[in-house]
Every structure is written in structure tokens, then in C-alpha cells.
Write a protein that holds these residues in place. Sequence first.
Motif, PDB file in Angstrom:
ATOM      1  N   ALA A 109     -30.225  24.179   5.640  1.00  0.00           N
ATOM      2  CA  ALA A 109     -30.899  23.379   6.608  1.00  0.00           C
ATOM      3  C   ALA A 109     -30.017  22.369   6.664  1.00  0.00           C
ATOM      4  CB  ALA A 109     -31.652  22.974   5.260  1.00  0.00           C
ATOM      5  N   MET A 110     -28.857  22.290   6.700  1.00  0.00           N
ATOM      6  CA  MET A 110     -27.510  21.436   6.784  1.00  0.00           C
ATOM      7  C   MET A 110     -27.466  22.454   8.506  1.00  0.00           C
ATOM      8  SD  MET A 110     -25.098  20.323   3.732  1.00  0.00           S
ATOM      9  CE  MET A 110     -23.724  20.406   4.608  1.00  0.00           C
ATOM     10  N   ALA A 111     -27.158  23.422   8.579  1.00  0.00           N
ATOM     11  CA  ALA A 111     -26.901  24.041  10.080  1.00  0.00           C
ATOM     12  C   ALA A 111     -27.721  23.316  10.992  1.00  0.00           C
ATOM     13  CB  ALA A 111     -26.842  24.814   9.552  1.00  0.00           C
ATOM     14  N   VAL A 112     -29.235  23.587  10.125  1.00  0.00           N
ATOM     15  CA  VAL A 112     -30.532  23.207  11.250  1.00  0.00           C
ATOM     16  C   VAL A 112     -31.007  21.648  11.694  1.00  0.00           C
ATOM     17  CG1 VAL A 112     -32.718  23.596  11.451  1.00  0.00           C
ATOM     18  CG2 VAL A 112     -31.755  25.184  10.591  1.00  0.00           C
ATOM     19  N   ILE A 113     -30.017  20.972  10.208  1.00  0.00           N
ATOM     20  CA  ILE A 113     -30.073  19.383  10.413  1.00  0.00           C
ATOM     21  C   ILE A 113     -29.560  19.396  11.518  1.00  0.00           C
ATOM     22  CG2 ILE A 113     -30.826  17.121   9.642  1.00  0.00           C
ATOM     23  CD1 ILE A 113     -32.012  18.894   6.443  1.00  0.00           C
ATOM     24  N   TYR A 114     -27.731  19.197  11.201  1.00  0.00           N
ATOM     25  CA  TYR A 114     -27.205  18.423  12.285  1.00  0.00           C
ATOM     26  C   TYR A 114     -26.084  20.001  12.306  1.00  0.00           C
ATOM     27  CZ  TYR A 114     -27.467  15.115   8.348  1.00  0.00           C
ATOM     28  OH  TYR A 114     -28.274  14.069   7.445  1.00  0.00           O
ATOM     29  N   PRO A 115     -27.049  20.476  13.712  1.00  0.00           N
ATOM     30  CA  PRO A 115     -25.869  21.652  13.883  1.00  0.00           C
ATOM     31  C   PRO A 115     -24.490  21.587  14.939  1.00  0.00           C
ATOM     32  CG  PRO A 115     -28.340  20.658  16.465  1.00  0.00           C
ATOM     33  CD  PRO A 115     -28.301  20.495  13.943  1.00  0.00           C
ATOM     34  N   ASN A 116     -24.617  22.288  15.022  1.00  0.00           N
ATOM     35  CA  ASN A 116     -22.692  22.252  15.722  1.00  0.00           C
ATOM     36  C   ASN A 116     -22.977  21.634  16.892  1.00  0.00           C
ATOM     37  OD1 ASN A 116     -20.006  22.287  16.497  1.00  0.00           O
ATOM     38  ND2 ASN A 116     -19.291  24.359  16.325  1.00  0.00           N
ATOM     39  N   PRO A 117     -22.760  19.716  17.509  1.00  0.00           N
ATOM     40  CA  PRO A 117     -22.427  19.427  18.794  1.00  0.00           C
ATOM     41  C   PRO A 117     -21.278  20.074  19.693  1.00  0.00           C
ATOM     42  CG  PRO A 117     -20.772  18.254  16.838  1.00  0.00           C
ATOM     43  CD  PRO A 117     -21.914  19.266  16.072  1.00  0.00           C
ATOM     44  N   HIS A 118     -20.084  21.063  19.297  1.00  0.00           N
ATOM     45  CA  HIS A 118     -19.961  21.595  19.855  1.00  0.00           C
ATOM     46  C   HIS A 118     -19.390  23.182  19.489  1.00  0.00           C
ATOM     47  CE1 HIS A 118     -18.427  17.781  21.575  1.00  0.00           C
ATOM     48  NE2 HIS A 118     -17.773  17.240  19.723  1.00  0.00           N
ATOM     49  N   PHE A 134     -35.506  28.528  17.470  1.00  0.00           N
ATOM     50  CA  PHE A 134     -35.804  29.438  17.081  1.00  0.00           C
ATOM     51  C   PHE A 134     -35.052  30.573  16.077  1.00  0.00           C
ATOM     52  CE2 PHE A 134     -36.222  34.491  16.816  1.00  0.00           C
ATOM     53  CZ  PHE A 134     -38.197  34.286  16.590  1.00  0.00           C
ATOM     54  N   GLY A 135     -33.579  30.719  16.928  1.00  0.00           N
ATOM     55  CA  GLY A 135     -32.278  31.025  15.156  1.00  0.00           C
ATOM     56  C   GLY A 135     -32.298  30.516  14.478  1.00  0.00           C
ATOM     57  N   ARG A 136     -32.142  29.215  14.880  1.00  0.00           N
ATOM     58  CA  ARG A 136     -31.791  28.622  13.344  1.00  0.00           C
ATOM     59  C   ARG A 136     -33.245  28.694  12.752  1.00  0.00           C
ATOM     60  NH1 ARG A 136     -31.110  23.779  17.107  1.00  0.00           N
ATOM     61  NH2 ARG A 136     -29.125  24.154  17.686  1.00  0.00           N
ATOM     62  N   GLY A 137     -34.430  28.406  13.262  1.00  0.00           N
ATOM     63  CA  GLY A 137     -35.841  28.706  12.118  1.00  0.00           C
ATOM     64  C   GLY A 137     -35.742  30.071  11.868  1.00  0.00           C
ATOM     65  N   PHE A 138     -35.799  31.002  12.329  1.00  0.00           N
ATOM     66  CA  PHE A 138     -35.670  32.632  11.495  1.00  0.00           C
ATOM     67  C   PHE A 138     -34.727  32.587  10.281  1.00  0.00           C
ATOM     68  CE2 PHE A 138     -33.819  36.656  11.217  1.00  0.00           C
ATOM     69  CZ  PHE A 138     -34.759  37.515  11.034  1.00  0.00           C
ATOM     70  N   MET A 139     -32.737  31.673  10.803  1.00  0.00           N
ATOM     71  CA  MET A 139     -32.159  31.509   9.666  1.00  0.00           C
ATOM     72  C   MET A 139     -33.012  31.506   8.436  1.00  0.00           C
ATOM     73  SD  MET A 139     -28.606  30.045   9.327  1.00  0.00           S
ATOM     74  CE  MET A 139     -29.015  28.297   9.778  1.00  0.00           C
ATOM     75  N   ILE A 140     -33.776  30.282   8.666  1.00  0.00           N
ATOM     76  CA  ILE A 140     -33.960  29.387   7.158  1.00  0.00           C
ATOM     77  C   ILE A 140     -35.161  29.725   6.166  1.00  0.00           C
ATOM     78  CG2 ILE A 140     -35.839  27.410   6.406  1.00  0.00           C
ATOM     79  CD1 ILE A 140     -32.990  26.636   6.503  1.00  0.00           C
ATOM     80  N   VAL A 141     -36.283  31.004   7.633  1.00  0.00           N
ATOM     81  CA  VAL A 141     -37.104  31.773   7.079  1.00  0.00           C
ATOM     82  C   VAL A 141     -36.370  33.171   6.338  1.00  0.00           C
ATOM     83  CG1 VAL A 141     -38.860  33.719   7.463  1.00  0.00           C
ATOM     84  CG2 VAL A 141     -38.837  30.969   8.543  1.00  0.00           C
ATOM     85  N   ALA A 142     -35.484  33.257   7.280  1.00  0.00           N
ATOM     86  CA  ALA A 142     -34.768  34.614   6.410  1.00  0.00           C
ATOM     87  C   ALA A 142     -34.092  34.224   4.837  1.00  0.00           C
ATOM     88  CB  ALA A 142     -34.001  35.222   6.929  1.00  0.00           C
ATOM     89  N   LEU A 143     -33.872  32.917   4.610  1.00  0.00           N
ATOM     90  CA  LEU A 143     -33.201  32.485   3.241  1.00  0.00           C
ATOM     91  C   LEU A 143     -34.118  32.524   2.405  1.00  0.00           C
ATOM     92  CD1 LEU A 143     -29.433  30.257   4.340  1.00  0.00           C
ATOM     93  CD2 LEU A 143     -30.033  32.788   3.028  1.00  0.00           C
TER      94      LEU A 143
END
Length: 169
Positions: A109-118, A134-143
Motif C-alpha cells: 500500500a505504501m508503494a502504491v500511495i508513494y511510488p518511487n519518484p526516481h 496497472f502493475g501497482r494495482g495488480f500487486m495490491i490485488v495479488a497481495l
Amino acid sequence: MTVVEPFDEDVAHQNRGVPMPRKPPIVILTIILSALILLTAIVGMFNAIQAWQFLERGEISLLSYLWHLVRAAGILLLTALTLYAGFRRPSWGHVITIAFAAFLLLLAAMAVIYPNPHPMFPIHGAAEEAGARFGRGFMIVALLAYVWRLVLGKNARSYYSQATSRTEV
């Protein structure tokens, strides 16, 4: 003089009449994830300990140093206990693995909310940005599916329902 033989889990199961169950795939996945995170947690703990140099030079505050040290120790302890619970199945093992799954969900959730700026490979264009979302959303659904199977799955609950560790005998 009596000879004390080392503890053998297979013999202990035979003596108590409890069949040795196979590890469910969700528990195997948990063991693999906890082992990988344990390796990075060990490195993180060394880095937190080495941050003492920054504290001595006044580059970070004592509160910040203690926060990093406690956080690294907590992650190290949680992953080590999860690894132990996956192999030895203590009575509290299911609770620890649920806490580990919640920890992974929080990190995602932290990776989705605060993606890496660099990012290592910069994202250019709308198509790549859509793919990243899509990849961030898929990661949340898979977890979420992982946590669902670990918490409510019949295989995981039955695996941890019979305590087999030496302290539980």
C-alpha cells in the motif's frame, strides 16, 4: 546412564499418532517471502547499526537513529519468527504469519500511495504510466488474495491447527 537422542520431528509424529502433513503452497510461499525479506532485514539491521557514525557527527538526531534501529529490529524479528513458524508450526504460528501478511500488505500500500519518484528506469509517456499503475494495482490485488488465502484458507488453518514444535509437546 541413559542416552538422550536428539529430537526428531518424524519420530515425534509417529509416537503421537499424528501424520506429518505436507506444507500447503501458501505456507511455502510465506516461507520463501520471509526468507528473502529476512536477508534484506539483516542488511538493514547492519545499516541501522552503522548509522551510529551519522549520530556522532550530528547528521541525524537520536530519535531518528532509535527509530531506524527499532524498525530494523522489528522487521528482523517478524521475519525470523515467520520463518520459524513456517517450518515448526507452533501454536502461535498462524498469528505470526497473518502479521507478516499484514506487513507485506502495508508495504504494498505504501508503494502504491508513494511510488518511487526516481525509478531506475524512468517512465515516459502515458502508456508506460498506465502500465505502471496497472502493475501497482495488480500487486495490491495479488497481495489481498495472498492474505485472504492465508487468513481464511482451509489449508493454512489446518496446517497451523496442530502444534508440533518441541515446546508444544
